[in-house]
Write a protein that holds these residues in place. Sequence first.
Motif, PDB file in Angstrom:
ATOM      1  N   LEU A 281      -0.665   9.638   2.397  1.00 50.16           N
ATOM      2  CA  LEU A 281      -2.082   9.699   2.713  1.00 50.16           C
ATOM      3  C   LEU A 281      -2.925   9.569   1.461  1.00 50.16           C
ATOM      4  O   LEU A 281      -2.463   9.816   0.346  1.00 50.16           O
ATOM      5  CB  LEU A 281      -2.404  11.021   3.425  1.00 50.16           C
ATOM      6  N   HIS A 282      -4.150   9.163   1.646  1.00 45.14           N
ATOM      7  CA  HIS A 282      -5.088   9.058   0.535  1.00 45.14           C
ATOM      8  C   HIS A 282      -5.385  10.449  -0.015  1.00 45.14           C
ATOM      9  O   HIS A 282      -5.415  11.433   0.734  1.00 45.14           O
ATOM     10  CB  HIS A 282      -6.378   8.390   1.019  1.00 45.14           C
ATOM     11  N   PRO A 283      -5.605  10.552  -1.323  1.00 47.67           N
ATOM     12  CA  PRO A 283      -5.884  11.889  -1.881  1.00 47.67           C
ATOM     13  C   PRO A 283      -7.101  12.569  -1.276  1.00 47.67           C
ATOM     14  O   PRO A 283      -7.181  13.799  -1.262  1.00 47.67           O
ATOM     15  CB  PRO A 283      -6.082  11.600  -3.380  1.00 47.67           C
ATOM     16  N   LEU A 284      -8.057  11.782  -0.795  1.00 47.18           N
ATOM     17  CA  LEU A 284      -9.244  12.388  -0.199  1.00 47.18           C
ATOM     18  C   LEU A 284      -9.013  12.895   1.220  1.00 47.18           C
ATOM     19  O   LEU A 284      -9.852  13.605   1.763  1.00 47.18           O
ATOM     20  CB  LEU A 284     -10.391  11.367  -0.187  1.00 47.18           C
ATOM     21  N   VAL A 285      -7.876  12.520   1.824  1.00 46.15           N
ATOM     22  CA  VAL A 285      -7.582  13.004   3.174  1.00 46.15           C
ATOM     23  C   VAL A 285      -7.169  14.470   3.088  1.00 46.15           C
ATOM     24  O   VAL A 285      -6.291  14.830   2.306  1.00 46.15           O
ATOM     25  CB  VAL A 285      -6.459  12.173   3.816  1.00 46.15           C
TER      26      VAL A 285
ATOM     27  N   PRO B 274       0.843  -1.213   0.000  1.00 48.84           N
ATOM     28  CA  PRO B 274       0.000   0.000   0.000  1.00 48.84           C
ATOM     29  C   PRO B 274       0.865   1.245   0.000  1.00 48.84           C
ATOM     30  O   PRO B 274       2.002   1.238   0.504  1.00 48.84           O
ATOM     31  CB  PRO B 274      -0.796  -0.131   1.311  1.00 48.84           C
ATOM     32  N   PRO B 275       0.384   2.328  -0.562  1.00 50.28           N
ATOM     33  CA  PRO B 275       1.182   3.569  -0.582  1.00 50.28           C
ATOM     34  C   PRO B 275       1.419   4.081   0.833  1.00 50.28           C
ATOM     35  O   PRO B 275       0.576   3.967   1.715  1.00 50.28           O
ATOM     36  CB  PRO B 275       0.305   4.531  -1.394  1.00 50.28           C
TER      37      PRO B 275
END
Length: 216
Positions: A47-51, A43-44
């Motif tokens: 942080l997730h782009p939506l965070v 997993p990256p």
Amino acid sequence: MDGADQLHRSTVLDSLPYYDNDLEQYPILREKVEKELAREPKPPQGLHPLVPPPYELFKNNPILAAELARVEAHQPLPPLDTIRYQLPAPTTTPGTDDEWQAALRNAHAQLEHQRIRHTNLALLQSYGANAWRIHNYRLEEAAKQAEKALEELKEKTVELNRERKNTQTGYGAQLTALETRWTELLSNILQVEMANVALDAELSRIHKREAELENM
């Protein structure tokens, strides 16, 4: 039909963790799952782009921002400025009028400061105890409400897990019964097919024998 029955009927369960125990019964399956997970991409790390981006605290207050940075850096508090509590005399002898005026203003300021401190201490002595009791009472009530909410949440969590376990156990029993019935029907079908094959062979033998008798 109430809402709970409608929810149970409309919910599609594709996993029954309280019932499915194949990984415990067959350790080889766990090894295969772990190998498959090892082949998956990592997993990256970001942080997730939506965070949303981190919020900058005290953007409009540089004093509080500096204090927060000091606390995060684990630096000690700066020493107290004691100059404001001193009464320095003029540096020259006998001193100019401006120096004595400045010393006098400082003395008046110190006197006013001490008067305000005395007033605050008198008020604290008169009303501080009751105010502190009221504050403690409010804190205790807030703590009791928080503990009560926590207990209620724990009870709801336990009840939900119990309901999930009972529901999944019931569905698991139905699946086991259906699987057993399916196995029985499949066995019966195989027996019927074997009987049909044997019957076809017997009919072929009879027809062959009948043809032999007619040619005699």
